[in-house]
Scaffold this active site. Structure first.
Site, mmCIF file in Angstrom:
data_model
loop_
_atom_site.group_PDB
_atom_site.id
_atom_site.type_symbol
_atom_site.label_atom_id
_atom_site.label_comp_id
_atom_site.label_asym_id
_atom_site.label_seq_id
_atom_site.Cartn_x
_atom_site.Cartn_y
_atom_site.Cartn_z
ATOM 1 C CG ASP A 262 14.689 1.643 -5.574
ATOM 2 O OD1 ASP A 262 13.365 1.790 -5.330
ATOM 3 O OD2 ASP A 262 15.694 2.068 -5.108
HETATM 4 C C1 BGC Z 1 13.245 4.037 -3.125
HETATM 5 C C2 BGC Z 1 13.048 2.421 -2.253
HETATM 6 C C3 BGC Z 1 11.440 2.527 -2.088
HETATM 7 C C4 BGC Z 1 10.746 2.664 -3.301
HETATM 8 C C5 BGC Z 1 9.165 2.512 -3.262
HETATM 9 C C6 BGC Z 1 12.522 4.213 -4.164
HETATM 10 O O1 BGC Z 1 12.490 5.478 -4.764
HETATM 11 O O2 BGC Z 1 14.592 4.060 -3.300
HETATM 12 O O3 BGC Z 1 13.634 2.486 -1.060
HETATM 13 O O4 BGC Z 1 11.262 1.222 -1.580
HETATM 14 O O5 BGC Z 1 11.062 3.734 -3.784
HETATM 15 O O6 BGC Z 1 8.854 3.521 -2.640
#
Ligand code: BGC
Length: 756
Positions: A262
């Protein structure tokens, strides 16, 4: 003679051409051969560069070899707009407005795997059109509490429902040559402390509640990528969690794709290298990522990793494994044979969004407001001449906001617009605001509507009441709205009740007009203190581009509602195991670890899931509680009668399946679809098990008067619990009941069998 010579020359030319085509470029070669061939051509530096980001959402391929970059996009409800190279802010492109599909809670509420396939195929085609390698979704974290800010991006409280619904989504996306990325692995069940929670949960609960949807996504869905979450599990960050990534996901489940961090979930070079991370994105190394393009070299799996290899501190086995996984991702997507071209905002996608919304809206209550009257829904056009719509959610764009799932849509039909266009020329539709909730939305530099209104709360109610007095029907459209603390990433809700004084508005409307339909738009359960006085109640969701059209279809009866709740609507948090027994906020952690960001250190807290597997209806059953609406609940404009269920065998051997047959009849006047649910109850067990657990369901379409026999099959896994000592699923001999219900509390019949 001449012909022979000609074919020999032809063969020689073909062979020469083949010899010149490297194996990795030949789409007809087996995947693993291509991977090994490419791997053998890469320098260590090229390998390192492939496993970390080069921009907010991309990582480099190998230009020298014609291996393309990887481009990711959020996910999961549509393809996120393009952002600047190094920043979260929108790049202001003019060709990236897309179709927004309903939130995943709505998809789960359809209880229809075919809808999930349609969803995956459609959103995947949009991602393909936009040249994405990876779509960051779907999300399958279990809804442990209705306060979780991100429940709307997930598929409810039940591991079996989530498992059945996630598999077709993935297959649909990947049929476009775009990798799905299942997230957020694992036990990421709250938002506020997602960066710092050290989740402590026993192995059985982990296996039975929190992992099954991920397991199905990998084993059955064949997901090509997966995203590890921010939190810790048993003292280790998920990005370096050897147990969950290497042992369970890769070894036990056979996942051969890439684990993506993530955004900013990595913390330590050796940790992520050995712990099973394959592709690093969004790292907050030295805080450089906020706009500094040299930041990528300081990622954990960049220069620091290369240096460790050069100095002999670490070998290259892990690196080669990571690169293989990244190469597989590329060969399965951008370098695959016959990759379709995709499309964006096609008529078919808009129709798909509307159909999924139609199938997911849940009718919760539909009574007559007076003894002699008729149920309020579907809206009777013979008797209804004037309608007043009240509530901010009737006019609010719900696609902007909520965090990373925010979208830039080509169009979004609001509930008011949907009703107005459906009723034009037939019914006079007026609107009043009723309350002000979240008037100014901004997400990543994209600004939503300005809904500010200078009136006081009292005045807003008075104005709505004045108009409500002399209309035939009032439709209140409220709920949550993806604002901070109201169903949004990075924050959790702070109260179970409806925000912004909406209960007062509903009560004030009821006092002057009993013909009131309440439409609750949310991704979570909310308190409903006014319920006994409200004759009709609809659970709506964040439905995306076609929100208002889907709602109008259902309210007018063009579509007969057939959704069922993917989570329990509790009377209050006193019915939620996580709040009664478990930690919600967390306690100081013994790990001594901290989340370090921009020079700050935020200490990790321990989050103990004391309620164990008693999540959602499992807690309700265990404590014999009566929720407002149980898991699996939803009614229709028609009625269904269940016949006596029968079972294929009353005694089975371990490993055999049983099939239950239930006749279901549409006893009303309108065609509709019913979701028949089977809950398994282990009568004799050596371990504590939930009272009953959903293990099969089927949605069946029925014409008025029609009867169909619904068949539900249970396999060994449906009877099993996870035995920690054996590290395996165990179906213990003994009696099992199968409870056939229209929801988790309305059990229509029971059959039993004995497992030898
Ligand atoms: C979120 C993810 C997301 C990623 C990219 C993160 O903060 O938890 O679900 O895909 O950002 O935007």
């Amino acid at each position: 003679m001449k012909r022979k010579l000609f074919s020999a020359v032809l063969m020689a030319i073909t062979m020469a051409a083949q010899a010149q085509t490297p194996i990795y470029l030949d789409v007809n070669q087996p995947l693993e051969k291509r991977v090994e061939d490419a791997l053998g051509r890469l320098t260590t530096h090229e390998k390192i560069s492939m496993i970390h980001a080069q921009s907010k959402f991309s990582s480099p391929g190998v230009p020298r070899l014609g291996i393309p970059e990887i481009w990711c996009a959020d996910g999961p409800h549509g393809v996120r707009s393009e952002v600047l190279w190094d920043e979260w802010n929108t790049a202001n492109w003019t060709n990236d407005s897309i179709t927004a599909f309903p939130a995943l809670t709505c998809l789960a509420a359809t209880w229809d795997p075919e809808m999930s396939m349609l969803y995956g195929k459609s959103v995947g085609a949009e991602a393909r059109y936009r040249n994405k390698t990876v779509l960051l979704g779907p999300g399958v974290n279990i809804c442990r509490s209705p306060l979780n800010g991100r429940s709307f991006e997930y598929m409810g409280e039940d591991p079996y429902l989530s498992s059945r619904m996630v598999v077709p989504y993935i297959q649909g996306v990947q049929s476009n040559g775009v990798a799905a990325c299942v997230k957020h692995y694992a036990v990421n069940n709250n938002e506020l402390t997602r960066f710092t929670s050290n989740v402590l949960v026993d192995e059985r609960t982990l296996r039975e509640i929190y992992l099954p949807a991920f397991e199905a996504a990998v084993k059955e869905g064949g997901a090509w990528t997966l995203m590890c979450s921010y939190n810790l599990f048993r003292g280790k960050w998920l990005s370096e969690n050897d147990y969950l990534l290497n042992q369970v996901l890769k070894k036990e489940w056979g996942f051969d794709g890439a684990v993506i961090s993530d955004w900013g979930a990595a913390h330590d070079t050796e940790g992520v290298v050995k712990g099973g991370l394959d592709l690093e994105y969004g790292s907050m190394t030295n805080g450089l990522t906020e706009g500094a393009s040299n930041a990528y070299a300081s990622y954990y799996m960049a220069d620091a990793y290369e240096k460790m290899i050069q100095e002999g501190k670490i070998g290259t086995d892990e690196l080669n494994d990571k690169v293989r996984r990244v190469l597989r991702t590329i060969f399965r997507t951008t370098m695959a044979a016959n990759r379709p071209f995709g499309s964006q905002n096609s008529e078919a996608h808009v129709a798909a969004a509307r159909a999924i919304g139609n199938a997911g809206i849940v009718l919760l209550k539909n009574d007559a407001p007076t003894k002699k009257g008729q149920p309020l829904l579907p809206i009777n056009l013979n008797t209804t001449k004037k309608i007043l719509v009240v509530g901010e959610n009737a006019i609010k764009m719900m696609t902007i906001g909520g965090g990373s799932s925010s979208l830039k849509v080509q169009h979004e039909i609001s509930p008011l617009q949907g009703l107005e266009s459906r009723l034009a020329g037939k019914v006079e539709v007026a609107y009043e605001r009723g309350y002000v909730g979240d008037p100014k939305v901004e997400q990543d530099g994209m600004v939503g509507q300005d809904l500010s209104d200078p009136r006081s709360a009292e005045q807003l109610i008075a104005d709505a009441v004045a108009k409500a007095k002399d209309v035939d029907l009032v439709i209140f459209v409220g709920g949550l709205n993806k604002a901070n603390q109201q169903d949004a990433e990075s924050s959790d809700r702070i109260e179970y009740g409806l925000p912004y004084g909406q209960d007062n508005v509903i009560n004030a409307l009821l006092a002057v007009n009993k013909n009131l339909v309440v439409v609750n738009i949310s991704g979570n359960a909310v308190a409903m203190p006014w319920l006994k006085n409200v004759p009709a109640l609809v659970q709506d969701w964040y439905l995306g581009s076609e929100a208002g059209n889907s709602l109008a279809d259902v309210l007018l009866g063009d579509v007969n509602p057939s959704g069922k709740l993917p989570f329990t609507i509790y009377t209050g948090l006193e019915q939620v195991g996580a709040h009664v027994l478990g930690d919600w906020e967390g306690k100081p952690s013994s790990t001594g670890k901290a989340w370090e960001i921009m020079g700050y250190k935020v200490p990790v807290t321990d989050l103990q899931y004391n309620e164990g597997m008693f999540v959602g209806y499992r807690y309700i059953d265990q404590n014999k509680l009566k929720p407002i609406f149980p898991f699996g609940y939803g009614i229709s404009y028609t009625t269904y009668a269940y016949g006596k269920p029968t079972i294929s065998k009353s005694v089975i051997n371990n490993g055999e399946t049983v099939t239950i047959t239930v006749p279901v009849t549409n006893t009303g006047k309108m065609a509709g679809s019913e979701v028949v649910q089977a809950y398994v109850q282990d009568v004799q067990s050596s371990v504590t098990r939930p009272t009953k657990e959903l293990k099969a369901f089927k949605k069946v379409a029925l014409q008025p008067g029609e009867t169909k026999e619904v068949q539900l099959t249970l396999d060994k896994r449906a009877m099993s619990f996870y035995d920690d000592s054996k590290k395996d699923w165990v179906a213990e001999p003994g009696m099992f009941n199968v409870l056939i219900g229209a929801n988790s509390q309305d059990i229509k019949g029971t059959v039993s069998f004995e497992l030898k």
